[in-house]
Write a protein that holds these residues in place. Structure first.
Motif, mmCIF file in Angstrom:
data_model
loop_
_atom_site.group_PDB
_atom_site.id
_atom_site.type_symbol
_atom_site.label_atom_id
_atom_site.label_comp_id
_atom_site.label_asym_id
_atom_site.label_seq_id
_atom_site.Cartn_x
_atom_site.Cartn_y
_atom_site.Cartn_z
ATOM 1 N N GLN A 189 3.431 11.465 22.208
ATOM 2 C CA GLN A 189 3.273 12.886 22.522
ATOM 3 C C GLN A 189 1.952 13.445 22.009
ATOM 4 O OE1 GLN A 189 6.619 14.781 20.671
ATOM 5 N NE2 GLN A 189 5.557 15.027 18.734
ATOM 6 N N TYR A 217 10.076 13.712 22.576
ATOM 7 C CA TYR A 217 9.212 14.633 23.309
ATOM 8 C C TYR A 217 8.175 13.907 24.162
ATOM 9 C CZ TYR A 217 11.210 18.324 20.456
ATOM 10 O OH TYR A 217 12.076 19.193 19.859
ATOM 11 N N ASN A 232 8.401 13.719 28.181
ATOM 12 C CA ASN A 232 7.761 14.710 29.040
ATOM 13 C C ASN A 232 6.361 14.253 29.454
ATOM 14 O OD1 ASN A 232 7.741 17.141 30.433
ATOM 15 N ND2 ASN A 232 6.976 18.297 28.690
#
Length: 129
Positions: free
Chosen positions: A35, A63, A66
């Motif tokens: 991330q 995360y 994403n």
């Protein structure tokens, strides 16, 4: 008068991959997504990798999922890849068991042509002296 000439060699996938740290390293056809980097970074690295190999897997947890999804979407939207497989599994690579997303991407037949066109457009954007 002094003239300095600088020659910039375009880096290959093998030269860029060693600069990836720890969890971002490529193992065969696997790119671990972090991330801490932008989706654009992984689009760039995936394109370098796909130039040499037919497929690449984007692995991500937490995360970073994403970021992996955004990178895969960009590559697919511009016609570089097709999403071959999307899987989830539980990862035991860390001290705790966490869900992991794996996106398998396969380069399209148009990949080489699109990459060449993109590189030419970059050359045309270079400032003239």
């Amino acid at each position: 008068f002094f003239f300095f000439f600088f020659f910039f060699k375009q880096k290959t996938a093998y030269e860029i991959m060693p600069s990836l740290v720890g969890s971002e390293m490529c193992i065969r056809d696997r790119l671990n997504i972090s991330q801490t980097r932008s989706p654009g970074f992984y689009v760039f690295v995936a394109k370098l990798y796909l130039d040499k190999f037919k497929t690449v897997e984007l692995h991500s947890m937490g995360y970073a999922m994403n970021t992996a999804i955004k990178a895969a979407d960009i590559l697919q939207r511009y016609g570089y890849v097709k999403c071959k497989k999307l899987t989830t599994r539980m990862s035991e690579e860390t001290q705790s068991v966490k869900p992991k997303l794996v996106i398998e991407l396969e380069r399209t037949p148009e990949f080489k042509k699109l990459t060449e066109e993109f590189n030419k457009s970059l050359e045309n954007r270079q400032p003239s002296k």
